[in-house]
Design a protein around this motif. Sequence first.
Motif, PDB file in Angstrom:
ATOM      1  N   LEU A 397       0.832  -1.199   0.000  1.00  0.00           N
ATOM      2  CA  LEU A 397       0.000   0.000   0.000  1.00  0.00           C
ATOM      3  C   LEU A 397       0.867   1.250   0.000  1.00  0.00           C
ATOM      4  O   LEU A 397       2.070   1.196   0.290  1.00  0.00           O
ATOM      5  CB  LEU A 397      -0.908   0.007   1.238  1.00  0.00           C
ATOM      6  N   MET A 398       0.253   2.382  -0.301  1.00  0.00           N
ATOM      7  CA  MET A 398       0.948   3.658  -0.164  1.00  0.00           C
ATOM      8  C   MET A 398       1.278   3.907   1.302  1.00  0.00           C
ATOM      9  O   MET A 398       0.559   3.472   2.203  1.00  0.00           O
ATOM     10  CB  MET A 398       0.068   4.794  -0.701  1.00  0.00           C
ATOM     11  N   GLY A 399       2.368   4.590   1.541  1.00  0.00           N
ATOM     12  CA  GLY A 399       2.801   4.842   2.907  1.00  0.00           C
ATOM     13  C   GLY A 399       1.825   5.701   3.689  1.00  0.00           C
ATOM     14  O   GLY A 399       1.190   6.614   3.144  1.00  0.00           O
ATOM     15  N   SER A 400       1.699   5.419   4.988  1.00  0.00           N
ATOM     16  CA  SER A 400       0.777   6.152   5.856  1.00  0.00           C
ATOM     17  C   SER A 400       1.363   7.504   6.246  1.00  0.00           C
ATOM     18  O   SER A 400       2.557   7.621   6.561  1.00  0.00           O
ATOM     19  CB  SER A 400       0.495   5.335   7.119  1.00  0.00           C
ATOM     20  N   LEU A 401       0.502   8.524   6.265  1.00  0.00           N
ATOM     21  CA  LEU A 401       0.972   9.875   6.563  1.00  0.00           C
ATOM     22  C   LEU A 401       1.272  10.064   8.044  1.00  0.00           C
ATOM     23  O   LEU A 401       2.113  10.897   8.410  1.00  0.00           O
ATOM     24  CB  LEU A 401      -0.055  10.900   6.093  1.00  0.00           C
ATOM     25  N   ASP A 402       0.598   9.313   8.935  1.00  0.00           N
ATOM     26  CA  ASP A 402       0.934   9.442  10.358  1.00  0.00           C
ATOM     27  C   ASP A 402       2.331   8.902  10.624  1.00  0.00           C
ATOM     28  O   ASP A 402       3.080   9.469  11.431  1.00  0.00           O
ATOM     29  CB  ASP A 402      -0.106   8.728  11.232  1.00  0.00           C
ATOM     30  N   VAL A 403       2.725   7.827   9.936  1.00  0.00           N
ATOM     31  CA  VAL A 403       4.090   7.302  10.064  1.00  0.00           C
ATOM     32  C   VAL A 403       5.085   8.316   9.513  1.00  0.00           C
ATOM     33  O   VAL A 403       6.149   8.556  10.104  1.00  0.00           O
ATOM     34  CB  VAL A 403       4.226   5.959   9.332  1.00  0.00           C
ATOM     35  N   LEU A 404       4.755   8.928   8.391  1.00  0.00           N
ATOM     36  CA  LEU A 404       5.639   9.931   7.807  1.00  0.00           C
ATOM     37  C   LEU A 404       5.842  11.103   8.767  1.00  0.00           C
ATOM     38  O   LEU A 404       6.965  11.598   8.925  1.00  0.00           O
ATOM     39  CB  LEU A 404       5.060  10.426   6.483  1.00  0.00           C
ATOM     40  N   ALA A 405       4.764  11.539   9.420  1.00  0.00           N
ATOM     41  CA  ALA A 405       4.890  12.640  10.373  1.00  0.00           C
ATOM     42  C   ALA A 405       5.851  12.270  11.514  1.00  0.00           C
ATOM     43  O   ALA A 405       6.671  13.091  11.939  1.00  0.00           O
ATOM     44  CB  ALA A 405       3.511  13.005  10.935  1.00  0.00           C
ATOM     45  N   GLN A 406       5.752  11.036  11.992  1.00  0.00           N
ATOM     46  CA  GLN A 406       6.659  10.604  13.052  1.00  0.00           C
ATOM     47  C   GLN A 406       8.112  10.607  12.566  1.00  0.00           C
ATOM     48  O   GLN A 406       9.018  11.043  13.283  1.00  0.00           O
ATOM     49  CB  GLN A 406       6.274   9.208  13.544  1.00  0.00           C
ATOM     50  N   HIS A 407       8.325  10.125  11.351  1.00  0.00           N
ATOM     51  CA  HIS A 407       9.686  10.087  10.811  1.00  0.00           C
ATOM     52  C   HIS A 407      10.252  11.494  10.612  1.00  0.00           C
ATOM     53  O   HIS A 407      11.429  11.745  10.924  1.00  0.00           O
ATOM     54  CB  HIS A 407       9.681   9.334   9.484  1.00  0.00           C
TER      55      HIS A 407
END
Length: 815
Positions: A397-407
């Motif tokens: 799947l496309m990457g999750s934006l909440d994970v991106l925010a954490q990174h």
Amino acid sequence: MTTDAREPSVSDPLPTLPPVLAGWFAARRWQPRRHQLDMVREAQAGRHALLVATTGAGKTLSGFLPTLIDLVERPTEGLHTLYVSPLKALAVDIQRNLLAPVEEMGLDIRVETRTGDTPSDRKARQRIRPPQILLTTPESLSLLLSYPDSVTMFAGLKTIVVDEVHAFATGKRGDLLSLGMARLQRIAPSLRRVALSATVADPDGYRAWLAPDGDIDAVALVQGEPGAPPDIAILLPEGRVPWSGHSGRYAAEQVMAEIETHKTTIVFCNTRSLCELIFQDLWKVNAMSLPIGVHHGSLSLDARRKVESAMAAGRLRALVATSSLDLGVDWGDVDCVIQMGAPKGSSRLLQRLGRSNHRLDEASEGILVPGNRFEYLEARAALDAVEAGELDPDVFLMGSLDVLAQHVMACACAAPFDQAALLDEIRGALPYSGLTDEAFDRVLGFIRDGGYSLKAYERFKRLTQDTDGTWRVSHPKFTTQHRLNAGIIVEATMLTVRFRNGRSLGKVEEGFAASLSHGDTFFFAGLSLEVEKIDTEDLIVRATSRPARIPTYGGSRMALSTSLADRVRHFLAEPDEWARFPSDVREWLEYQRARSALPTPDQLLVETFPREGRHYMVAYSFEGWNAHQSLGMLLTRRMETLGLKPLGFVANDYAIATYSIDKVADPAALFSADILEHEFVDWVQQSHLLKRAFREVAVIGGLVERQHPGKRKTGRQVTFSTDLIYDVLRRYEPGHLLLEAAWADARAKMTDVGRLAALLDRAAATMLHIDLPRITPLAVPVMTLIGREKVATGSSDDALLVEAEALAAEAMRLD
């Protein structure tokens, strides 16, 4: 697999091992396997590699062998190889198994683990003086990357090895790891990526996920040699295959007999509560008083480590476990694996079987214990799938934006960053390769001030953009907050189970604890416990010999894979296959065919019948318990709208049954596809599903913290905070980034909406509705579930047995 995937040629010269390594192999009368030497060749050529090899083929050594050779030939200080595991237990097990050969060869190589269980003083020392080989998890790697000295720590990194890559690459933990690898590649441009797995259905998908910038041609595919085919049997009861249940508890004495005749057995269960139940059942029939342990993720670290050490030392004859031990843990004396209930997927079954006789040339021995007649068909389907080499499909799947925010916050904690440079780095991770400038702007805006509705509050202003365009952390307190709260796994709120003297046994779900009162009893950690007191964070207990209740845990059940569901559908429609089934299963299907019908693989069979003043509708959809739970909510809402006076619904993996005061005359009207456009949207928005999903993305995205310095928030406090923010955003900013992320989670993961859509499409084209005067044989397993509502806790097994037999007697009459 694409035809242009680079694989080592049999004509390629094989690399030679340094004398110390060659001598170590020779002392054990071993020879390096072909795929292990192929991995060495790829390493020496500087190529990334994906190894797909069966369990017991020496995958772990394949991943580490190039590192050992390099460190023998070119000794160095500093971090050389990073090994990433999906499980803490696996990292600890790998360390134990890797240290032995390192010590036996007298190599000056330090091997250490770093997980959430690692003491803080060791973590601090590892950043200053890291070992040559560090074993960790995606979450711990992300935390390491949040420190300013991460550039120094990882500058000399040569290799990252991702073990059991199938276990997390397609989920949020895989998103986080992919982002972490993109950052490591920037810090150490010559970094080589390696991934290992025994159960990969789509090698090209994983090659693309592993490759820098998604360049699939940069990753060699190394195939392991085929191993001995597994020896799998289905355990049949001494009487008849049960009509109901999903645990196989009826077979406790037979399972114990298998334990008695093997050296060491792992008994796998699909849920933590079942794990506790089976442990108790086996202990009651353990006439020889054999040492048996229990292992699952809710037990305390000390309890888990104690059991793991006992298994490694060969002191246990059996271990009852959940998926906490699915992956890679290698205990040499394990010679039998027993699966309680159906495995739900062929890949999972193979992983679990691989814990038995963990050697390439020796067959893994496994026994499946189906809980009911449908589960017998599923077990047979799983065996056929394993024999055919069919694995469960992988969905990227496309990457999750909440994970991106954490990174992004982790990157900011390490050093200020340039927006364009960081975006370019992030796009090097496959899940985020399609990230638009606008989406990245929204992520940065969210971290900067929380969004339009929250920007008035200082506690959400975590990032600041300076006049030169550089982004930095607004205040050091936000760096501390991030490191205390970062992580992808958002568990159900739990209370610690403790004795009065302070000894911790583990955790139970807060919702379960809230249902207990002083004097209530429950099973946990292999003990019968009585509640003495419940406070904000602890459940105080004492041991008791009184009968006990069982803890229940949150989260969805394991979904029945689509490939196994398809095989079960085919079994129903192919009577020639029935000769392989036990006589009572054959009789069940034959009576169903005579009384009603058996659906073809592409049909949706819907039966309606009256019973005891109610009207029932049973749909045999085979889309899994999670999808059926969502569908049941939607169907009963629609039935209410149509004035059918629904009373409720029950479901298993294979069917869903509704019951109502008035008869369903036209099932097609209930199953129309527009239910996903109207009732589904309305239901998700009004139910707790979206709030629960929002709580997860809010925690992952860093909007709500779980822990402050020296103090952890209770689950109630986190829930209160997220619910309050959720209500504000729903009212004033419905397009907020986290609401969109929560909606995506609720649709894709909590409700199996994709399987629902497929089911409704099938219903529109192929529904076969049969109206009957009474219950049918095929309906008995799901109808028995209604009986659970009629019995008191503790007496349910006997009562449900009586209920099942009564239903079966009625269903199997041919008059």
